[in-house]
Scaffold this motif. Structure first.
Motif, mmCIF file in Angstrom:
data_model
loop_
_atom_site.group_PDB
_atom_site.id
_atom_site.type_symbol
_atom_site.label_atom_id
_atom_site.label_comp_id
_atom_site.label_asym_id
_atom_site.label_seq_id
_atom_site.Cartn_x
_atom_site.Cartn_y
_atom_site.Cartn_z
ATOM 1 N N GLU A 11 0.834 -1.203 0.000
ATOM 2 C CA GLU A 11 0.000 0.000 0.000
ATOM 3 C C GLU A 11 0.869 1.254 0.000
ATOM 4 O O GLU A 11 0.590 2.225 -0.722
ATOM 5 N N ARG A 58 1.307 4.414 -2.797
ATOM 6 C CA ARG A 58 1.218 5.845 -2.481
ATOM 7 C C ARG A 58 2.483 6.573 -2.952
ATOM 8 O O ARG A 58 2.401 7.694 -3.461
ATOM 9 N N ARG A 74 1.922 18.365 0.461
ATOM 10 C CA ARG A 74 1.410 17.432 -0.553
ATOM 11 C C ARG A 74 1.905 16.009 -0.287
ATOM 12 O O ARG A 74 1.177 15.040 -0.508
ATOM 13 N N GLU A 82 -0.171 14.588 2.444
ATOM 14 C CA GLU A 82 -1.523 14.290 1.947
ATOM 15 C C GLU A 82 -1.523 13.025 1.097
ATOM 16 O O GLU A 82 -2.367 12.140 1.283
ATOM 17 N N LYS A 83 -0.591 12.944 0.139
ATOM 18 C CA LYS A 83 -0.561 11.784 -0.758
ATOM 19 C C LYS A 83 -0.207 10.491 -0.021
ATOM 20 O O LYS A 83 -0.711 9.420 -0.355
ATOM 21 N N MET A 84 0.658 10.601 0.966
ATOM 22 C CA MET A 84 1.056 9.417 1.733
ATOM 23 C C MET A 84 0.046 9.090 2.832
ATOM 24 O O MET A 84 0.129 8.049 3.470
ATOM 25 N N ARG A 85 -0.909 10.008 3.039
ATOM 26 C CA ARG A 85 -1.925 9.838 4.084
ATOM 27 C C ARG A 85 -1.278 9.656 5.454
ATOM 28 O O ARG A 85 -1.675 8.785 6.254
ATOM 29 N N ALA A 86 -0.250 10.443 5.700
ATOM 30 C CA ALA A 86 0.465 10.401 6.976
ATOM 31 C C ALA A 86 -0.089 11.470 7.902
ATOM 32 O O ALA A 86 -0.222 12.625 7.509
ATOM 33 N N GLU A 87 -0.413 11.105 9.125
ATOM 34 C CA GLU A 87 -0.973 12.041 10.097
ATOM 35 C C GLU A 87 0.112 12.798 10.852
ATOM 36 O O GLU A 87 -0.164 13.814 11.492
ATOM 37 N N GLU A 94 4.810 9.079 11.561
ATOM 38 C CA GLU A 94 4.153 8.084 10.704
ATOM 39 C C GLU A 94 4.798 8.059 9.327
ATOM 40 O O GLU A 94 4.983 6.988 8.727
#
Length: 205
Positions: A134, A138, A179, A182-187, A191
């Motif tokens: 996954e 990303r 960006r 956001e693209k990696m969906r890291a909080e 992370e």
């Protein structure tokens, strides 16, 4: 581990039957094979579970099957069983990646404990491989510049240091960094670092 299967390969029919009864009595799924060739003819990569192998069999031995599976990229945890075990064989099996080496006669609980450990190991590593896949997907969405920024961010460099290295403004770095997150969906940065470590080619799985 609901879909996990214990694959038993042993040329002794009485032993196969005994092992099947023992393992199924705990609620685990079992499939048995009389030879390495029979197992290879029926098996396909990707199945969850573990492999219970007799070391000495006509044709391809358990050690040879273990070596073949490793070369072909099969990731099933292997437990080897033998009535003729010695220290050298045990060491060879463990160095080749076997999770355990059990000599006959064995205690049922010892074998079942080894099987449970192997199934838990398989489950955890499947989860890790799925997470890595996954993350790699990303990463593929990032632009070359975003890859550069992510590499420097996860290396501990500040926005100011990154800006100087790339010869851009700190605001531009902040935009790229946003960006990437956001693209990696890291909080969080922590992370993002964990993702970078897991996606590394040499990361253990």
């Amino acid at each position: 581990m609901i879909d996990a299967t214990v694959f038993v390969v042993d040329d002794d029919q009485a032993m196969r039957t005994s092992l099947q009864w023992l393992i199924e009595s705990t609620g685990m799924q079992v499939q048995t094979y009389a030879s390495a060739d029979a197992f290879l003819a029926a098996h396909y990569p990707g199945r969850a579970g573990c492999l219970l192998l007799d070391v000495r069999m006509p044709g391809m031995s358990g050690l040879e099957l273990q070596a073949y599976l490793a070369r072909e990229g099969y990731r099933l945890p292997v437990i080897l069983i033998t009535g003729h075990g010695d220290v050298a064989m045990a060491v060879k099996a463990m160095k080749a990646g076997a999770m355990d080496f059990i000599e006959k006669p064995f205690h049922d609980e010892d074998l079942l404990r080894s099987i449970r450990n192997a199934l838990e190991f398989d489950q955890k590593h499947r989860a890790s491989r799925a997470a890595r896949a996954e993350i790699v997907m990303r990463l593929a969405e990032l632009t070359p510049r975003e890859h550069e920024v992510m590499a420097m961010v996860t290396d501990g460099k500040s926005n100011k240091e990154i800006a100087a290295s790339l010869n851009v403004s700190a605001k531009t770095v902040e935009a790229h960094r946003a960006r990437v997150m956001e693209k990696m969906r890291a909080e969080s940065l922590a992370e993002l670092v964990r993702m970078a470590l897991l996606a590394a080619p040499d990361a253990p799985l």
